[in-house]
Design an enzyme around this catalytic site. Structure first.
Site, mmCIF file in Angstrom:
data_model
loop_
_atom_site.group_PDB
_atom_site.id
_atom_site.type_symbol
_atom_site.label_atom_id
_atom_site.label_comp_id
_atom_site.label_asym_id
_atom_site.label_seq_id
_atom_site.Cartn_x
_atom_site.Cartn_y
_atom_site.Cartn_z
ATOM 1 N N GLU A 225 -13.099 23.189 -4.013
ATOM 2 C CA GLU A 225 -12.996 21.927 -4.754
ATOM 3 C C GLU A 225 -14.167 21.818 -5.733
ATOM 4 O O GLU A 225 -15.316 22.047 -5.349
ATOM 5 C CB GLU A 225 -12.975 20.752 -3.761
ATOM 6 N N ILE B 264 -8.009 13.086 -6.802
ATOM 7 C CA ILE B 264 -7.832 11.837 -7.545
ATOM 8 C C ILE B 264 -7.446 10.719 -6.585
ATOM 9 O O ILE B 264 -7.975 9.606 -6.650
ATOM 10 C CB ILE B 264 -6.745 12.014 -8.639
ATOM 11 N N CYS B 265 -6.542 11.017 -5.696
ATOM 12 C CA CYS B 265 -5.986 9.983 -4.813
ATOM 13 C C CYS B 265 -7.072 9.175 -4.103
ATOM 14 O O CYS B 265 -7.118 7.953 -4.202
ATOM 15 C CB CYS B 265 -5.061 10.640 -3.806
ATOM 16 N N SER C 178 3.617 0.601 -18.798
ATOM 17 C CA SER C 178 3.864 -0.283 -17.652
ATOM 18 C C SER C 178 4.451 0.474 -16.474
ATOM 19 O O SER C 178 5.254 -0.061 -15.711
ATOM 20 C CB SER C 178 4.789 -1.432 -18.046
ATOM 21 N N GLY C 179 4.051 1.742 -16.318
ATOM 22 C CA GLY C 179 4.380 2.452 -15.079
ATOM 23 C C GLY C 179 3.475 1.899 -13.984
ATOM 24 O O GLY C 179 2.764 0.908 -14.201
ATOM 25 N N ALA C 180 3.490 2.553 -12.822
ATOM 26 C CA ALA C 180 2.736 2.027 -11.677
ATOM 27 C C ALA C 180 1.251 1.841 -12.010
ATOM 28 O O ALA C 180 0.669 0.790 -11.720
ATOM 29 C CB ALA C 180 2.895 2.961 -10.487
ATOM 30 N N GLU D 276 5.083 -1.831 -23.485
ATOM 31 C CA GLU D 276 5.916 -0.783 -22.873
ATOM 32 C C GLU D 276 6.922 -0.281 -23.914
ATOM 33 O O GLU D 276 7.632 -1.067 -24.528
ATOM 34 C CB GLU D 276 6.646 -1.362 -21.651
ATOM 35 N N ALA E 64 1.010 10.959 -4.134
ATOM 36 C CA ALA E 64 0.185 11.618 -3.126
ATOM 37 C C ALA E 64 1.018 12.117 -1.944
ATOM 38 O O ALA E 64 0.784 13.217 -1.433
ATOM 39 C CB ALA E 64 -0.874 10.639 -2.637
ATOM 40 N N HIS F 135 12.044 -10.359 15.059
ATOM 41 C CA HIS F 135 11.936 -11.655 14.390
ATOM 42 C C HIS F 135 10.638 -12.331 14.800
ATOM 43 O O HIS F 135 10.273 -12.260 15.961
ATOM 44 C CB HIS F 135 13.125 -12.527 14.794
#
Ligand code: FAD
Length: 464
Positions: free
Chosen positions: A35, A42-43, A181-183, A203, A318, A443
């Site tokens: 690494e 990134i996650c 306007s994606g996530a 967007e 991810a 419930h």
């Protein structure tokens, strides 16, 4: 000097790479994971986790303003952006430390350095101490992706930000433009808007969250507008004129270009794969538009070389990366592995209200030739939602009218990102509509709406 030999070398320690390394080690492989920056990728460091920490602060802030509704009082709701960011960075740091511990526990050899494929099972790693040669029968490329930059709209870390700056902001934006306007775009829009930034989202497609079901997008948009966001659809930012402390955006909408002034812009226009400098093409790995071309088992066509996660293409999530990590480790250990079924991967967006979905939208199901049965259930009909003070949202299910197969599920509202997994399991197990209808849901829970939505598709809903 002879190359250090391993059974499997993983390049990149994001949710694809670190999971592949751990699973490989669990299966008895001698694994090295290289690494170049930070364990968790990134996650954990700049994506999923720190954004959720920031959004949690925004959620609590929002609830503080609603204290009276719940019979509570708050003297003066306020925030300290630096402290919000500090908490988010602390959460990331903790997660990174967790990966270090897991590597140790599983005896994964963790090497901090930049890796490059050298052909014939060799990987050369540049570390602070120099260049080290490694070799292995199996090499997993999991180098991820970074923000896409459009010409003229490039981030500068001051006026125009990518997600990294938006996660460590130099100031609180007053007038914010979010491009895309994606996530990722909508989560940052939601965060800064909740903290009081005057937020505009542009967007290019005909609706926000364009990959979601059209009804979900429309509902979410209504809520965003209610919260004070300005949403411009079928609109394109053509140019950004930057000067001291301000940006003039040229936005094309309805055939005209209008100019609007902002003090901050967040560019969230997609991602590109980290394919450069890895020696991929030199050893014959095919790359298509910044992503490695693989088969369903993440094999690149070059013996023993796999590519997983964001570098191997959509969906850039991810959990997709991690699943692929497990799969390639199992292949490397000689086990039979299960390729991913794209229609069973849920997408979650942690804006306010949250959005979650899996499988086909109603429009996509119809396009694919299905005769559909659609069920819907609103949050307002659910006791838990009312008790929580979260009556806005709905759950939509799309079934194949002929076979009863659950083709897709789409939700907008509180905590839907936690609930979607119920439908994911249903799809994975190829559950019938009958099974879902006969399942007993506890419930009071928000999950009862998932049951009611299924019942509604077959004319049997109880609470509407
Ligand atoms: P990465 O996580 O990108 O990891 C790749 C690693 O490889 C990096 O650590 C990098 O330093 C290293 N590397 C690269 N080149 C080399 C080299 N040559 N040598 C050694 N190391 C190298 N996804 C979700 O599922 N849910 C979310 O809520 C979510 N939120 C997000 C929010 C934001 C702001 C962003 C940007 C992304 C978000 N994502 C989310 C997407 C998610 O972060 C990615 O899908 C995921 O990180 C991909 O994992 P990966 O292992 O493929 O790559």
């Amino acid at each position: 000097m002879a190359a250090k030999n391993f059974d499997m070398i993983v390049i990149g320690a994001g949710p694809g790479g670190y999971v592949a390394a751990i699973r490989g080690a669990q299966l008895g492989l001698n694994v090295a994971c290289v690494e170049r920056e930070h364990l968790g990728g990134i996650c954990l460091n700049w994506g999923c986790i720190p954004t959720k920490a920031m959004l949690r602060s925004a959620e609590v802030f929002h609830l503080m303003h609603r204290a009276k509704e719940f019979g509570l009082s708050v003297e003066k709701a306020d925030f300290d952006l630096e402290a919000v960011v500090k908490r988010s960075r602390g959460v990331s740091k903790q997660m990174e430390g967790g990966i270090k511990t897991l590597f140790k526990k599983n005896k994964v050899t963790s090497i901090m350095g930049t890796a490059k494929l050298a052909g014939n099972g060799k990987v050369s790693v540049t570390t602070d101490a120099g260049v080290e040669e490694l070799s292995a029968k199996h090499i997993v490329v999991a180098t991820g992706a970074r923000a896409r930059e459009l010409p003229g709209l490039e981030a500068d870390g001051d006026l125009v930000w990518t997600y990294k700056t938006a996660l460590t902001p130099p100031r609180m934006p007053k007038k914010l433009l979010v491009i895309g306007s994606g996530a990722i775009g909508i989560e940052f829009a939601s965060f800064y808007n909740t903290l009081g930034a005057d937020t505009t989202v542009v967007e290019v497609m005909d609706r926000v969250l364009p990959v979601e079901d059209a009804e979900i997008s429309a509902f979410a948009k209504k809520q965003f507008v209610k919260q004070g966001m300005k949403i411009m659809e079928k609109a394109m930012v053509k140019q950004l004129d930057r000067s001291k402390g301000k940006v003039v955006a040229h936005i094309e909408v309805g055939g005209k270009v209008e100019q609007q002034e902002f003090d901050t812009v967040i560019s969230a226009v997609g991602i590109v794969g980290n394919v450069e400098g890895l020696g991929l093409e030199e050893i014959g790995v095919k790359i298509d538009r910044t992503h490695v071309v693989t088969d369903e088992y993440c094999r690149t066509g070059i013996d023993g070389v796999y590519a997983i996660g964001d570098i191997a293409g959509a969906p850039w999530l991810a959990h997709k990366a991690s699943h692929e990590g497990v799969m390639v480790a199992e292949l490397a250990a000689g086990l039979k592995a299960h390729p991913i079924k794209p229609n069973t991967i849920a997408g979650c967006t942690y804006c306010h209200p949250q959005v979650a979905s899996v499988g086909l939208t109603e429009a996509k199901a119809k396009e694919a030739g299905y005769d559909v049965k659609v069920g819907k259930f609103p949050f307002i009909g659910n006791g838990k939602a009312i008790a929580l003070g979260e009556p806005e949202g709905f759950v939509k299910t799309v079934f194949d009218a002929k076979t009863g197969e659950l083709l897709g599920a789409h939700m907008v509202g509180a905590e839907v990102t936690e609930m979607i997994q119920g439908y994911v399991i249903g799809r994975q197990l190829e559950t019938t509509e009958q099974d879902l209808m006969e399942t007993v849901f506890p419930h009071p829970t928000l999950s009862e709406m998932m049951h009611e939505s299924v019942l509604s598709a077959f004319g049997r809903a109880i609470h509407i």
